[in-house]
Design a protein around this motif. Structure first.
Motif, short mmCIF file in Angstrom:
data_model
loop_
_atom_site.label_atom_id
_atom_site.label_comp_id
_atom_site.label_asym_id
_atom_site.label_seq_id
_atom_site.Cartn_x
_atom_site.Cartn_y
_atom_site.Cartn_z
N GLU A 22 15.25 29.17 51.23
CA GLU A 22 14.09 29.19 50.34
C GLU A 22 13.68 28.41 49.97
OE1 GLU A 22 14.23 31.73 47.91
OE2 GLU A 22 15.88 32.89 48.29
N ILE A 23 13.53 27.78 51.45
CA ILE A 23 11.82 26.80 51.80
C ILE A 23 11.06 27.74 52.34
CG2 ILE A 23 11.67 25.38 53.29
CD1 ILE A 23 13.96 23.96 53.89
N LYS A 24 10.25 27.54 51.44
CA LYS A 24 8.25 28.24 52.13
C LYS A 24 7.90 27.51 53.50
CE LYS A 24 7.71 29.82 47.52
NZ LYS A 24 8.70 30.85 47.46
N ILE A 25 7.31 29.56 54.17
CA ILE A 25 6.56 29.18 54.99
C ILE A 25 5.19 29.08 54.82
CG2 ILE A 25 6.47 30.52 57.13
CD1 ILE A 25 9.06 29.85 56.71
N GLU A 26 5.09 28.04 55.82
CA GLU A 26 3.53 27.72 55.84
C GLU A 26 2.21 28.01 56.56
OE1 GLU A 26 1.94 26.59 52.09
OE2 GLU A 26 4.11 25.74 51.70
N PRO A 27 1.55 27.99 56.76
CA PRO A 27 0.57 28.74 57.55
C PRO A 27 0.67 28.03 59.23
CG PRO A 27 -0.98 28.65 56.14
CD PRO A 27 0.23 27.99 55.86
N LYS A 28 0.91 26.69 59.44
CA LYS A 28 1.08 25.82 60.25
C LYS A 28 2.09 25.87 61.11
CE LYS A 28 -3.07 23.31 60.84
NZ LYS A 28 -3.77 22.49 61.58
N ASP A 29 3.14 26.33 59.70
CA ASP A 29 5.13 26.56 60.93
C ASP A 29 4.82 27.72 62.04
OD1 ASP A 29 5.17 24.40 58.86
OD2 ASP A 29 5.88 26.09 57.60
N TRP A 30 5.89 27.33 62.81
CA TRP A 30 5.97 28.94 63.46
C TRP A 30 6.85 29.86 62.90
CZ3 TRP A 30 9.99 31.92 65.31
CH2 TRP A 30 10.00 32.55 66.37
N MET A 31 6.52 31.57 63.19
CA MET A 31 6.42 32.39 62.39
C MET A 31 7.21 33.28 63.50
SD MET A 31 3.12 33.24 60.28
CE MET A 31 3.22 32.19 59.56
N PRO A 32 7.60 34.38 63.42
CA PRO A 32 7.39 35.38 64.27
C PRO A 32 6.45 36.49 64.54
CG PRO A 32 9.61 35.45 63.16
CD PRO A 32 8.94 34.46 62.70
N GLU A 33 5.86 36.67 65.09
CA GLU A 33 4.55 37.51 65.15
C GLU A 33 4.68 38.66 64.30
OE1 GLU A 33 2.01 36.21 66.25
OE2 GLU A 33 0.74 38.06 65.85
N LYS A 34 5.88 39.35 64.28
CA LYS A 34 6.05 40.90 63.49
C LYS A 34 6.00 39.62 61.93
CE LYS A 34 7.64 44.88 62.38
NZ LYS A 34 8.99 45.85 62.46
N TYR A 35 5.89 39.28 61.38
CA TYR A 35 5.99 38.49 60.44
C TYR A 35 5.06 37.74 59.94
CZ TYR A 35 6.98 35.21 56.47
OH TYR A 35 6.78 34.09 55.34
N ARG A 36 4.38 37.68 60.29
CA ARG A 36 2.80 37.30 60.63
C ARG A 36 2.09 38.84 60.81
NH1 ARG A 36 -0.15 33.79 62.02
NH2 ARG A 36 1.28 32.18 63.39
N VAL B 106 5.38 40.52 40.31
CA VAL B 106 5.87 39.03 39.52
C VAL B 106 6.59 38.92 40.55
CG1 VAL B 106 7.70 38.13 38.08
CG2 VAL B 106 5.10 39.60 37.37
N PRO B 107 7.59 39.38 41.28
CA PRO B 107 8.62 38.72 42.41
C PRO B 107 8.21 38.40 43.13
CG PRO B 107 9.23 41.28 42.36
CD PRO B 107 7.90 41.10 41.13
N LEU B 108 6.68 38.85 43.72
CA LEU B 108 6.26 38.47 44.80
C LEU B 108 5.43 36.85 44.94
CD1 LEU B 108 3.61 41.02 45.80
CD2 LEU B 108 5.24 40.20 47.47
N CYS B 109 5.60 36.12 43.55
CA CYS B 109 5.28 34.73 43.31
C CYS B 109 6.11 33.91 44.06
CB CYS B 109 5.35 34.61 41.70
SG CYS B 109 3.93 35.01 41.14
N ARG B 110 7.43 34.73 44.20
CA ARG B 110 8.15 34.10 45.04
C ARG B 110 7.95 34.50 46.41
NH1 ARG B 110 13.88 34.71 43.69
NH2 ARG B 110 13.23 37.30 42.62
N THR B 111 7.28 35.07 46.63
CA THR B 111 8.03 35.06 48.79
C THR B 111 7.71 34.35 49.40
OG1 THR B 111 6.81 36.66 49.97
CG2 THR B 111 4.85 36.07 48.84
N SER B 112 8.32 34.48 50.32
CA SER B 112 8.59 33.48 51.45
C SER B 112 7.14 32.80 51.98
CB SER B 112 9.40 33.50 52.16
OG SER B 112 8.97 34.74 53.08
N PHE B 113 6.01 33.59 51.56
CA PHE B 113 4.87 32.54 52.27
C PHE B 113 4.53 32.25 51.24
CE2 PHE B 113 0.62 33.18 54.09
CZ PHE B 113 0.69 32.18 55.53
N GLY B 114 4.29 30.82 51.75
CA GLY B 114 2.93 30.06 50.99
C GLY B 114 2.15 30.32 49.85
N PRO B 115 1.20 30.71 51.28
CA PRO B 115 -0.47 31.07 50.92
C PRO B 115 -0.47 31.99 49.48
CG PRO B 115 -0.59 29.85 52.46
CD PRO B 115 1.04 30.53 52.17
#
Lengths: 314, 95
Positions: free
Chosen positions: A16-30, A136-145
């Motif tokens: 449950e650690i949020k992903i932030e824009p500058k973190d590495w992420m799979p291209e498909k996730y992006r 409401v559940p998207l408030c806890r989505t994994s991408f911070g912004p």
């Protein structure tokens, strides 16, 4: 190497650690996020059109002020979401371009017309209600912004649903003609609203991956069922009916059973053949094109002022 | 005329006198004045702020998350910077 990154990424998600824009992420996730967030942003912006239709014809000043505030909120929601998508490396203009060219989709619900004032009530209660269930559940989505934008949106969205319900409540207590108008609006908006949750789980191939990445927290069918359960109770307060003869409480599942959804209609509207697809897109394009001189003038003015300041400073 | 986008600005809002300005999001605007006016419309529609800062995003420099380990390493082994590091008898009061 790539594999290691992916493992670190998934570990973070699992913890449950949020992903932030500058973190590495799979291209498909992006790419999934860009598609989902921009689609969501486009929906907020196009969503202003059916409601804007009634601003000048709201029945009184109170309703008019409320509707104006609501439509202004939708513009704000679109802007929060566009900004969140931009952190993933897509530009605002690219997103507009995708909307205007038809490459990007927006929620099909906005391709239905608003025929009477009661539609503003039905949109608030049902369309915003379904949106809230989703958001409401998207408030806890994994991408911070994205999560932060959703927190802001959900705080503001609650009044949208309540004002809609209040409109229907008022009409429901009114004359026979007003009651009929409210029922007619519900009859037209009910089925498209429950389609807003998207195809059934077995027809939604991306859900599994999105759940694994915690972009989504619940499946389409789970959210749809929750929404139907809530509405089936709320309609009793309105003294009106939901247009589904199969809607009934099922004691063994603890949920309401409901009738068959016309998925053919859903796909027709997605593919551009809904009642207002063409009109909505044309209105957006026209606004963008006819606003070009404003954007250019503001840029020119800013440039001129900058140069003046540079001269004064020198 | 060019097709270029208006620059991106980061928006910071002081929600109440006495508190810090906090980052709330970003927006596009042609210049600083427009950025402040847009920030008012986008981020303070419900009295969320008493003061707005805007900074053009290109002037924000950020640490690199990939280097977080090395960057914060010096603080990692200095538990003695926290008051709970020190064991004192219970009878010591007001400390």
């Amino acid at each position: 190497m790539e594999k290691d990154f992916e493992k670190i990424f998934q570990d973070k998600i699992d913890q449950e650690i949020k992903i932030e824009p500058k973190d590495w992420m799979p291209e498909k996730y992006r790419q999934t996020l860009i598609r989902q967030i921009s689609q969501h942003a486009h929906s907020e912006i196009v969503g202003m059109l059916p409601e804007g239709n009634w601003i000048t014809r709201a029945p009184n000043l109170r309703r008019k002020a409320i509707l104006l505030a609501k439509v202004q909120d939708e513009a704000g929601h679109g802007l929060y979401l566009y900004s969140a998508a931009e952190t993933l490396g897509i530009s605002r203009d690219e997103m507009y371009d995708q909307l205007h060219s038809g490459k990007a989709k927006y929620s099909s619900i906005f391709n239905y017309p608003t025929l009477s004032w009661a539609d503003i009530g039905a949109i608030g209660w049902l369309v915003d209600g379904a949106a809230i269930m989703n958001q409401v559940p998207l408030c806890r989505t994994s991408f911070g912004p994205y999560a932060r934008a959703m927190v802001r949106i959900c705080k503001e969205e609650s009044f949208h649903q309540r004002q809609g319900f209040e409109i229907l409540l008022t009409l429901g207590k009114g004359t026979e003609a007003q009651k009929r108008m409210a029922q007619d609006a519900i009859d037209r908006w009910w089925w498209p609203s429950i389609m807003m949750f998207g195809p059934t789980d077995d027809e939604s191939p991306n859900t599994l991956q999105s759940m694994k990445w915690k972009i989504k927290r619940f499946t389409n069918d789970e959210l749809r069922q929750k929404f139907i359960d809530v509405c089936a109770e709320q309609i009793k307060v309105l003294g009106l009916v939901i247009p589904d003869k199969d809607l009934k409480w099922n004691g063994s599942t603890g949920h309401y059973d409901f009738g068959k959804i016309n998925w053919d209609e859903f796909w027709q509207v997605v593919q551009g053949n809904g009642p207002c697809n063409k009109q909505r897109l044309e209105t957006r394009k026209k606004a963008w094109e006819e606003g070009a001189w404003v954007r250019e003038a503001a840029t020119a003015y800013a440039e001129k002022r900058k140069q003046k300041q540079a001269v004064t400073a020198a | 005329m060019s097709n270029t986008e208006w620059p991106l600005w980061e928006v910071f809002i002081r929600s109440k006198q006495g508190l810090d300005h906090k980052h709330v999001g970003s927006l596009h605007a042609a210049d600083a004045q427009m950025a402040i006016e847009n920030a008012r419309d986008v981020y303070t529609r419900r009295m969320e702020g008493v003061s707005i800062w805007v900074v053009e995003s290109q002037y924000v420099h950020a640490s690199n998350p990939a280097e977080a380990g090395a960057l914060y390493d010096p603080a990692n082994d200095k538990a003695y910077r926290h008051p709970t590091f020190y064991n004192l008898p219970d009878k010591v009061k007001h400390m």
